[in-house]
Design a protein around this motif. Sequence first.
Motif, mmCIF file in Angstrom:
data_model
loop_
_atom_site.group_PDB
_atom_site.id
_atom_site.type_symbol
_atom_site.label_atom_id
_atom_site.label_comp_id
_atom_site.label_asym_id
_atom_site.label_seq_id
_atom_site.Cartn_x
_atom_site.Cartn_y
_atom_site.Cartn_z
ATOM 1 N N TRP A 92 -42.127 13.207 20.147
ATOM 2 C CA TRP A 92 -41.347 12.961 21.361
ATOM 3 C C TRP A 92 -39.960 12.407 21.014
ATOM 4 C CZ3 TRP A 92 -46.017 10.196 23.993
ATOM 5 C CH2 TRP A 92 -46.763 11.136 24.729
ATOM 6 N N MET A 144 -41.458 13.110 28.944
ATOM 7 C CA MET A 144 -42.355 13.379 27.822
ATOM 8 C C MET A 144 -43.734 13.717 28.356
ATOM 9 S SD MET A 144 -41.210 10.427 25.094
ATOM 10 C CE MET A 144 -41.622 9.102 26.245
ATOM 11 N N ARG A 145 -44.183 14.927 28.039
ATOM 12 C CA ARG A 145 -45.469 15.414 28.528
ATOM 13 C C ARG A 145 -46.455 15.477 27.368
ATOM 14 N NH1 ARG A 145 -44.941 18.115 33.487
ATOM 15 N NH2 ARG A 145 -46.969 19.104 33.107
ATOM 16 N N LYS A 203 -45.860 10.227 19.201
ATOM 17 C CA LYS A 203 -44.648 9.515 19.617
ATOM 18 C C LYS A 203 -43.437 9.937 18.789
ATOM 19 C CE LYS A 203 -47.062 5.369 21.278
ATOM 20 N NZ LYS A 203 -47.301 3.911 21.025
ATOM 21 N N ASP A 243 -40.177 17.841 24.228
ATOM 22 C CA ASP A 243 -40.377 17.487 25.633
ATOM 23 C C ASP A 243 -41.866 17.409 25.949
ATOM 24 O OD1 ASP A 243 -37.516 17.636 26.523
ATOM 25 O OD2 ASP A 243 -37.773 19.688 25.801
ATOM 26 N N THR A 244 -42.642 18.295 25.316
ATOM 27 C CA THR A 244 -44.091 18.334 25.490
ATOM 28 C C THR A 244 -44.747 18.428 24.122
ATOM 29 O OG1 THR A 244 -43.922 19.441 27.633
ATOM 30 C CG2 THR A 244 -46.034 19.615 26.482
#
Length: 283
Positions: A255, A1-2, A252, A260-261
């Motif tokens: 995610w 997670m970016r 959050k 992913d980002t």
Amino acid sequence: MRLGVMFDRDLPPEQLIPFARALDETSVDDLWVVEDLGWTGGVSSAATALAVTSRLRVGIGISPAPLRNPMLLAMELGNLARVHPGRLAAGIGHGVGDWMRQAGAAPPSPLALLEETIGSVRALLRGETVTLDGRSVHLDGVSLVHPPAAVPPVLAGVKGPKSLALSGRVAQGTILPEGVGPAQLPGIREQIGAGDAAEEHEVVVFTYLHIGADAAEFTRSMVEGQASWLGVAPEDVAMAAGTPEEAAAQVKSLWAAGADTVAVRPLAQEDPLRHVTALLSAL
């Protein structure tokens, strides 16, 4: 997670240098720069940001395919990837239809142009010689003299079902526009599809960021415009707004839903990094 941060297009371009340097000192993963008609060029902005940072990945979100010859775009991206290996992500999209018409660059088939552009750029960055007589792209035995050893990922910035499926077929990731929420993400990932099973497909979600009790009023006009463009009700435009904890909860949830980002876009023109710092503390 970016976690990424966008340098908003309305900020003066000269502020990019201190913005990027300050962000490089945080735990943020990405800095995303914008290429919208009349604002600033994405490649020059990315080059500036990469030159004054040492850690951040810099993403271009996004280069409109109608304005970018794929050979020239591959030359620019390859150059950045050679000088700053492993720190570039390149987004390519259709461009906003009205803007492309204003610039005299509206393509007869946006889908064909995007697919052929992404395919050609990726092949050129891999060091291949490309010959293509496509519907929109015409290349005759071209290649990069200095292809990058660390090939940067090429992502498609898209939103419609056909374009999402195209992204899954030909790109290494998909960039989704501001307003997409966690409820929509599973369905969008399904529309993107698995793509090449041997290759991970990064899903990047842009989202508005504003910390403060005035969030609803401050973002109202932007949200209404984005809702119209997305074809949804204003209350369905997702954003990281309110208290730091509320903004963090939204990030959050994106995610958790499959992003992913998550790249936040601070809307405040004065001290936008204050909003980023508050979000980081809550996260």
